[in-house]
Enzyme design. Structure first.
Site, PDB file in Angstrom:
ATOM      1  N   GLU A 148       0.819  -1.218   0.000  1.00 11.47           N
ATOM      2  CA  GLU A 148       0.000   0.000   0.000  1.00 11.47           C
ATOM      3  C   GLU A 148       0.856   1.273   0.000  1.00 11.47           C
ATOM      4  OE1 GLU A 148      -2.303   0.559   3.604  1.00 11.47           O
ATOM      5  OE2 GLU A 148      -3.613   2.023   2.620  1.00 11.47           O
ATOM      6  N   GLU A 243     -12.188   3.190   4.958  1.00 11.97           N
ATOM      7  CA  GLU A 243     -11.116   3.380   5.948  1.00 11.97           C
ATOM      8  C   GLU A 243     -10.955   4.883   6.153  1.00 11.97           C
ATOM      9  OE1 GLU A 243      -7.070   2.723   4.776  1.00 11.97           O
ATOM     10  OE2 GLU A 243      -6.621   1.571   6.576  1.00 11.97           O
TER      11      GLU A 243
HETATM   12  O1  LIG Z   1      -1.490   3.807   8.243  1.00  9.68           O
HETATM   13  C1  LIG Z   1      -2.426   3.995   7.456  1.00  9.68           C
HETATM   14  O2  LIG Z   1      -2.856   5.144   7.226  1.00  9.68           O
HETATM   15  C2  LIG Z   1      -3.048   2.874   6.777  1.00  9.68           C
HETATM   16  O3  LIG Z   1      -3.861   3.082   5.913  1.00  9.68           O
HETATM   17  C3  LIG Z   1      -2.642   1.493   7.198  1.00  9.68           C
HETATM   18  O4  LIG Z   1      -3.249   0.475   6.493  1.00  9.68           O
END
Ligand SMILES: O=C(O)C(=O)CO
Length: 258
Positions: A148, A243
């Site tokens: 990511e 998220e």
């Molecule tokens: O640390 C963060 O902002 C994340 O999205 C971790 O998955």
């Protein structure tokens, strides 16, 4: 009603104890959740792992994504993958995560890359080895390990989709993919349409928050109808996970778009 998005229960519902969050997500209308590493250590005792697994299955939700141990996130750590000396912890957490995945059907594991450490060389070589190990373990249950790009962490070296894809290419395993967190990518100045067009076939998981602010969709500038449509057209058929840092305690904002 049931929402089509999964809910990240490490950043939403944080007013509740961690093990109460899957049930709260289900009560709010979600059928799937994801978590950052939910344990205080990389190798939690079996009883603690069992309690977490039971909280998920008793709530009747699916755990669609789980981060491997990532160090002390509140203190600024962002992963163990490239952190020399932390290999045993990383690999312990891979074993625990894959065991949970086997029990709960989780097929996406997020391997946060880790911050740069002053004076250390070889971090990228170590990352490739650790990711190859995680991919091999995940392969046994048909799961994928994702990398990511992040914003807001100065020492985290993976900020663009191209940088993440270069890591995936270096690992060379069939079951590694890009986690496209549209918030992080937008904040880092990426053209999201261009990312989706170029790397659509490498995207294995998608996370959503609006930018700027990292709050719920609708609070910022991103056009999610358009972006989700572009993802679908690019062939992405996986889950999308919310998220975001909530500005409100409810999910009514989602009803129009769900
Ligand atoms: O640390 C963060 O902002 C994340 O999205 C971790 O998955």
């Amino acid at each position: 009603m049931t929402f089509r998005h999964a809910l990240n229960c490490s950043i939403v519902l944080t007013d509740l104890p961690l093990l109460d969050r899957p049930r709260a997500a289900a009560d709010a209308g979600f059928d799937a959740v994801e978590f950052w590493w939910p344990f205080p250590t990389a190798a939690p005792p079996d009883a603690e792992v069992d309690r977490f697994a039971r909280a998920i299955s008793d709530a009747g939700v699916q755990l669609v994504g789980l981060n491997f141990a990532a160090g002390d996130m509140p203190a600024g750590d962002r992963g163990l993958v490239s952190w020399p000396g932390r290999e045993p912890e990383f690999r312990d957490s891979v074993a625990v995560a894959v065991g949970l995945g086997e029990r709960l059907g989780t097929r996406i594991f997020n391997a946060l890359y880790g911050n740069r450490i002053d004076g250390r060389t070889g971090q990228d070589e170590l990352a490739a080895e650790n990711l190859a190990h995680a991919a091999k373990e995940a392969e046994g249950i048909g799961a994928t390990v994702v990398v990511e790009p992040l914003s807001g962490a100065d020492r985290y070296p993976i900020r663009t989709a191209a940088q993440a894809v270069a890591v995936l290419d270096r690992v060379g395993a069939p079951n590694v993919g890009l986690l496209a967190d549209l918030y992080h990518l937008a904040v880092n100045g990426e053209d999201l349409d261009a990312v989706i067009a170029r790397y659509g076939d490498r995207i294995a998981h998608v996370q959503l928050a609006d930018a700027p602010g990292r709050h719920e969709p609708g609070t910022g500038d991103l056009d999610f109808d358009h972006l989700l449509d572009a993802l679908r057209k690019a062939g992405y058929s996986g889950r999308t996970a919310l998220e975001y840092v909530p500005t409100r305690p409810d999910f009514a904002w989602l009803e129009d778009s769900a």
